[in-house]
Design an enzyme around this catalytic site. Sequence first.
Site, PDB file in Angstrom:
ATOM      1  N   SER A 161       0.827  -1.200   0.000  1.00 22.41           N
ATOM      2  CA  SER A 161       0.000   0.000   0.000  1.00 22.41           C
ATOM      3  C   SER A 161       0.869   1.261   0.000  1.00 22.41           C
ATOM      4  O   SER A 161       1.683   1.442  -0.900  1.00 22.41           O
ATOM      5  CB  SER A 161      -0.954  -0.051   1.201  1.00 22.41           C
ATOM      6  OG  SER A 161      -1.949   0.932   1.126  1.00 22.41           O
ATOM      7  N   ASP A 204      -9.204  -6.165  -4.559  1.00 23.81           N
ATOM      8  CA  ASP A 204      -8.656  -5.022  -3.821  1.00 23.81           C
ATOM      9  C   ASP A 204      -9.460  -3.771  -4.174  1.00 23.81           C
ATOM     10  O   ASP A 204      -9.437  -3.326  -5.325  1.00 23.81           O
ATOM     11  CB  ASP A 204      -7.185  -4.826  -4.196  1.00 23.81           C
ATOM     12  CG  ASP A 204      -6.491  -3.758  -3.355  1.00 23.81           C
ATOM     13  OD1 ASP A 204      -7.174  -2.855  -2.837  1.00 23.81           O
ATOM     14  OD2 ASP A 204      -5.254  -3.827  -3.233  1.00 23.81           O
ATOM     15  N   HIS A 261      -7.242  -6.125  -0.251  1.00 21.74           N
ATOM     16  CA  HIS A 261      -6.092  -5.252  -0.002  1.00 21.74           C
ATOM     17  C   HIS A 261      -5.383  -5.787   1.237  1.00 21.74           C
ATOM     18  O   HIS A 261      -5.685  -5.390   2.373  1.00 21.74           O
ATOM     19  CB  HIS A 261      -6.582  -3.820   0.222  1.00 21.74           C
ATOM     20  CG  HIS A 261      -5.487  -2.796   0.260  1.00 21.74           C
ATOM     21  ND1 HIS A 261      -4.848  -2.340  -0.868  1.00 21.74           N
ATOM     22  CD2 HIS A 261      -4.920  -2.130   1.301  1.00 21.74           C
ATOM     23  CE1 HIS A 261      -3.949  -1.435  -0.539  1.00 21.74           C
ATOM     24  NE2 HIS A 261      -3.966  -1.301   0.782  1.00 21.74           N
ATOM     25  N   TRP A 313       3.977   9.034   0.463  1.00 29.77           N
ATOM     26  CA  TRP A 313       4.306   8.778  -0.936  1.00 29.77           C
ATOM     27  C   TRP A 313       3.787   9.889  -1.844  1.00 29.77           C
ATOM     28  O   TRP A 313       4.009   9.874  -3.054  1.00 29.77           O
ATOM     29  CB  TRP A 313       3.708   7.439  -1.384  1.00 29.77           C
ATOM     30  CG  TRP A 313       2.220   7.326  -1.208  1.00 29.77           C
ATOM     31  CD1 TRP A 313       1.565   6.928  -0.076  1.00 29.77           C
ATOM     32  CD2 TRP A 313       1.209   7.613  -2.168  1.00 29.77           C
ATOM     33  NE1 TRP A 313       0.206   6.946  -0.280  1.00 29.77           N
ATOM     34  CE2 TRP A 313      -0.043   7.364  -1.564  1.00 29.77           C
ATOM     35  CE3 TRP A 313       1.233   8.053  -3.500  1.00 29.77           C
ATOM     36  CZ2 TRP A 313      -1.249   7.544  -2.224  1.00 29.77           C
ATOM     37  CZ3 TRP A 313       0.026   8.233  -4.161  1.00 29.77           C
ATOM     38  CH2 TRP A 313      -1.200   7.980  -3.528  1.00 29.77           C
TER      39      TRP A 313
END
Length: 291
Positions: free
Chosen positions: A18, A99, A136, A289
């Site tokens: 993730s 997911d 996920h 990120w």
Amino acid sequence: NLSSYNVDPSEISVSGLSSGAYSATQIQVAISASIKGAGIIAGGPCDCGAHMNYTSCMFTSSPSITQSISNTKLWSGNKIDDITNLAKHKVYMIRGTSDPLIGASVMTQLYKYYVTDGPFISSENVVFKNDLNAAHTFPTDFDSIGNNDCGSTSSPFISNCNFDGAGVILEHIYGPLKPRNNGALNGKFIEFNQREFLMNSSAYGMRDTAWIYVPKNCSDGVTCKLYITYHGCQQSHEKIGDKYIKNTGYNRWADTNKIIVLYPQTVPTNTIDSTDKELIPNVNGCWDWIG
């Protein structure tokens, strides 16, 4: 505190789930001269969130990679390592078919960034496992107390999916390995102070301490590999304890193959004092990120 270990600098790799997967990709690209390969579970294109709303890098979106590729080439050799280093990297990508957070199109764009549109890495070096019946979550092939069902996107986001995610990633990057240790591990877990490496770590959203798994032969001084794996959102120690550190399966392979595993840790907070002095909430303890 950490001891000194005999790590082969040509055998360092990264991975993540993730937000940790996004961060692993960015680290892989930024310091490509120091990285051998990457394991990307439910992540997307490098630099994606820096030039568009981060939600466009998730769900069922198909984020443009034109700017990401352009930036990667522009920064090569100055802001980041020379991108020709990427050609030797091995990458293993995993996405669950159910997911809801990282759609198939998101990871397809990452594959295109690497292989077809960049192109930075040959197709022979990149595996995209996109048919795993999973949500996920981090896929394993064994049960651990407290883990969620493979088809459920829920804490701790680690599941027995009858698929050894840790093993396939490590063997793709490092080649054939000795069988993993499914019994009592011979090495040791060490909690160490991240502030030794980042002053005022909490100001950057980092926990004061993190963990490392050191196989016994690595403690004894033999030459070892280093594998760095970044947890996902809601997977820091404050959220799920030591489950990401102990339940993913990495240590089982590390124990028999002279691989030191580093588990950096974020900390969930409402008041991160970032480098530009803005207060940014990070209640899920995600890796930044977005940029």
